[in-house]
Design an enzyme around this catalytic site. Structure first.
Site, PDB file in Angstrom:
ATOM      1  N   GLU A 244       0.906   1.734   8.578  1.00 14.13           N
ATOM      2  CA  GLU A 244      -0.107   2.275   7.776  1.00 14.13           C
ATOM      3  C   GLU A 244      -1.409   2.030   8.672  1.00 14.13           C
ATOM      4  O   GLU A 244      -1.433   0.898   9.296  1.00 14.13           O
ATOM      5  CB  GLU A 244      -0.351   1.391   6.135  1.00 14.13           C
ATOM      6  CG  GLU A 244      -1.459   1.985   5.562  1.00 14.13           C
ATOM      7  CD  GLU A 244      -1.680   1.172   4.406  1.00 14.13           C
ATOM      8  OE1 GLU A 244      -2.409   1.831   3.504  1.00 14.13           O
ATOM      9  OE2 GLU A 244      -1.219   0.223   4.227  1.00 14.13           O
TER      10      GLU A 244
ATOM     11  N   LYS B 264      -2.163   8.772  -0.544  1.00 13.32           N
ATOM     12  CA  LYS B 264      -1.819   7.495  -1.297  1.00 13.32           C
ATOM     13  C   LYS B 264      -2.356   7.756  -2.569  1.00 13.32           C
ATOM     14  O   LYS B 264      -3.384   7.813  -2.949  1.00 13.32           O
ATOM     15  CB  LYS B 264      -2.417   6.588  -0.426  1.00 13.32           C
ATOM     16  CG  LYS B 264      -1.866   5.224  -0.883  1.00 13.32           C
ATOM     17  CD  LYS B 264      -2.499   3.838   0.137  1.00 13.32           C
ATOM     18  CE  LYS B 264      -1.980   2.568  -0.474  1.00 13.32           C
ATOM     19  NZ  LYS B 264      -2.468   1.606   0.331  1.00 13.32           N
TER      20      LYS B 264
ATOM     21  N   CYS C  50       2.186   2.063   1.588  1.00  8.43           N
ATOM     22  CA  CYS C  50       1.896   0.573   1.133  1.00  8.43           C
ATOM     23  C   CYS C  50       2.006   0.290  -0.252  1.00  8.43           C
ATOM     24  O   CYS C  50       3.006   0.111  -0.799  1.00  8.43           O
ATOM     25  CB  CYS C  50       0.656   0.203   1.835  1.00  8.43           C
ATOM     26  SG  CYS C  50       0.506  -1.516   1.885  1.00  8.43           S
TER      27      CYS C  50
END
Length: 308
Positions: free
Chosen positions: A53, A126, A163
């Site tokens: 990331e 995200k 993540c």
């Protein structure tokens, strides 16, 4: 004994890789280091290669500093995406590339999925945005508005989360239900900053994702960074030690490849996607689902959405 006639199936072999690296202050050096790892993975036969990331820069979310917003770029101006489009085309590999995306009025933590011909298949933003000591992402990123996504690449149908998404089983399950054959999670995670420096989520982090692989019968690739990174505002008291440990889990959740905690690494694993499809077809975790009973998943507090 070979399978007769209409029961015969073709193999679909695929090698996947995770590249782990330390991310310094020079974007040029970070991109060059990442490219070297991609080339190493491709030389080992990997056709889908995952980088960590936000690998283009240090993890700037350690603190809140508006100067870091200048790092964001629209998709078409992202240096990392432009760079790795040509690499993907040259090597014939699929590369999900994490980048700091600037929209017209908002900022996102995003991944551009680059197919093996260098084309961008789309962007995932995200969904779950953390906020805590050392991980001040809500200051920088709006919650993603793309929804969970999967892409049909040259080699496999892939689902990509980012993540903090990896802690939520709903994310992995949603992508599996949309047909993902491989789950990929670019990551930036390490020990909590002082005074909670003793907190180390490494094993919990791995086990959570191993559970996603096992529950959905889909291999999973997680690529993390490693090394000590410090806040620009308070470097002596605010820092995170990223613990590497990138890994690949098979469809039963077992780790089949793992990187060290404190070094650059390229790890690979091979799967037969046709064999895994047959496994899912005979394990029935999707056939026996009961969506009519899952109403509490649609609420924040767990209350039932149906009649009492």
């Amino acid at each position: 004994m070979s399978e007769p006639g209409h029961f015969a199936r073709e193999r679909r072999p695929l090698t996947v890789a995770a590249a782990q690296l330390a991310c310094g202050s020079s974007a040029e050096e970070n991109l060059a280091r990442a490219e070297r790892h991609v080339r190493r993975a491709a030389a080992q036969g990997a056709r889908i290669i995952l980088l960590p990331e936000l690998f283009e820069t240090p993890y700037f979310c350690i603190d809140q500093d508006s100067r870091h917003l200048k790092l964001a770029r629209p998709l078409e101006e992202s240096r990392a995406v432009r760079h790795f489009r040509s690499v993907a085309r040259e090597l014939g590999v699929v590369l999900p590339i994490s980048f700091f995306e600037r929209g017209p009025v908002a900022f996102f933590n995003s991944v551009a999925v680059i197919d093996a011909d260098g084309s961008v298949l789309g962007v995932y933003r995200k969904s779950h945005i953390p906020n805590g000591p050392g991980y001040q992402e809500k200051y920088y990123f709006s919650p993603g508005d793309t929804g969970f996504r999967v892409w049909s690449t040259r080699f496999a149908r892939i689902g990509v989360g980012i993540c903090w998404d990896q802690w939520f089983p709903e994310c992995a399950r949603a992508m599996a239900l949309m047909g993902a054959e491989i789950l990929l999670f670019p990551t930036a995670i390490g020990t909590e900053p002082p005074p909670a420096i003793a907190v180390n989520s490494r094993e919990h982090w791995q086990r959570t994702q191993q559970g996603h692989a096992a529950a959905n019968l889909v291999p999973l690739v997680a690529a993390n960074r490693h090394g000590l990174e410090r806040s620009l505002q308070d470097p002596e008291r605010l820092y995170v030690r990223f613990y590497g440990s990138s890994f690949i889990a098979d469809s039963m959740g077992a780790k089949v490849a793992e990187a060290p905690e404190d070094a650059d690494a390229v790890i690979c694993a091979s799967f037969d996607l046709a064999e895994l499809e047959e496994l899912r077809n005979n394990w029935f975790v999707f056939r026996d689902r009961r969506p009519d009973l899952y109403g509490p998943l649609l609420t924040l507090g767990g209350g039932s959405t149906g009649p009492s």
